[in-house]
Design an enzyme around this catalytic site. Structure first.
Site, PDB file in Angstrom:
ATOM      1  N   LYS A  75      -4.176  18.976 -51.527  1.00 36.26           N
ATOM      2  CA  LYS A  75      -4.807  20.292 -51.340  1.00 36.26           C
ATOM      3  C   LYS A  75      -3.767  21.399 -51.235  1.00 36.26           C
ATOM      4  O   LYS A  75      -2.585  21.158 -50.992  1.00 36.26           O
ATOM      5  CB  LYS A  75      -5.748  20.257 -50.140  1.00 36.26           C
ATOM      6  N   ARG A  97      -9.441  10.286 -47.398  1.00 38.37           N
ATOM      7  CA  ARG A  97      -9.829  10.456 -48.807  1.00 38.37           C
ATOM      8  C   ARG A  97      -8.599  10.874 -49.601  1.00 38.37           C
ATOM      9  O   ARG A  97      -8.023  11.927 -49.330  1.00 38.37           O
ATOM     10  CB  ARG A  97     -10.931  11.506 -48.891  1.00 38.37           C
TER      11      ARG A  97
END
Ligand code: PMM
Length: 279
Positions: free
Chosen positions: A211, A251
């Site tokens: 991210k 994740r």
């Protein structure tokens, strides 16, 4: 050790003109590879939730994910479906998904909670404030306690909604939603705030892999963020510290590096005789 959830995005590949079948086959192969590398769950999604992304039609999302879920589940994989839509959740469960991973925590399409309640599926409720086209304008957390207090309170509301719909507590997982209506410093505050998140009393799933807060942590010489395909070492470091902080699931896109990191941690814990971890 936490479970590793490997990401299988079934979104159109601009480099391929092979159409739907090729797209599904590529996603299935990718899922198989992640499982071989140590994924406990494969998370199949047909909608990009990157900041600014536009939404696919429901028919489009269904045709992307259902064939992939059907095949991977038939091969024995634990499959989650990454969707905010009740229609997609229903079809995915019928196709063999055991987990509904809803990044909106039931806010985008509240009927998804009824679909999950009526099935035996587990439900991941992520913290979310709005769709990708406007979520960065919602990254304001002015209440006392800042982003951590707000996320704890808003996730608590999603727990209540799930309970009202009839989802039992033992099928519920919570996720702070790193990057969703959050700035980089909000994300770091949430990683540091795992003890308050744990106090909600549910297993925690966290997704920080690749991210942009990792990109901005590691700027190049000209100050530009590290590109998305060069954030793997930072993502692996994050896996290790989330594991030490007691996450139930992590994740990730690259399962192999995270599985290796967890193997190192497991070996150390074995040496220490199972002493409790720091949170
Ligand atoms: N992040 C993305 C998509 N789905 N699901 C959960 N539960 N938690 C997340 O943090 C999460 C998610 C977006 O990330 P990607 O575009 O890199 O897949």
């Amino acid at each position: 050790m936490p479970l590793l959830m490997g990401v299988v995005n079934v979104t159109p590949d601009s480099f391929s003109d092979g159409g739907r079948f090729v797209e599904a086959e590529a996603a299935i192969d990718h899922g198989r590879r992640l499982l071989a590398e140590g994924a406990d769950i494969v998370d199949v999604g047909g909608e990009s939730t990157r900041p600014g992304a536009t939404r696919p039609l429901v028919e489009e999302e269904l045709s992307r994910v259902v064939p992939v879920i059907t095949t991977l589940a038939a091969e024995g994989a634990v499959v989650s479906v990454d969707t905010m839509r009740s229609e997609v959740a229903r079809a995915a469960i019928e196709a063999g998904a055991g987990i509904v991973n809803d990044v909106s925590g039931g806010l985008a399409d509240p009927a998804i909670l009824d679909v999950v309640a009526d099935s035996g599926a587990s439900y991941v409720a992520m913290h979310w404030r709005g769709h990708a086209d406007r979520m960065q304008s919602l990254a304001h957390y002015d209440e006392p306690g800042g982003v951590v207090a707000a996320v704890v309170r808003e996730l608590g509301e999603r727990v209540e909604a799930a309970r009202v719909a009839g989802i039992p507590d033992d099928r519920l997982v919570l996720d702070p939603g790193l990057g969703f209506a959050k700035t980089a410093s909000h994300n770091w505050a949430l990683v540091a705030g795992t003890p308050q998140l744990h106090a909600l009393g549910f297993p925690l799933l966290v997704g920080g892999s690749r991210k942009s807060f990792l990109g901005s942590l590691l700027p190049g010489p000209d100050g530009s963020p590290r590109p998305v395909d060069d954030r793997e070492a930072a993502s692996t470091a994050l896996t290790l510290l989330l594991a030490q902080r007691g996450a139930w699931g992590i994740r990730v896109h690259d399962v192999r590096s995270s599985a290796d990191a967890l193997a190192v941690l497991a070996r150390l814990e074995q040496e220490r005789g199972g002493e409790p971890r720091d949170r």
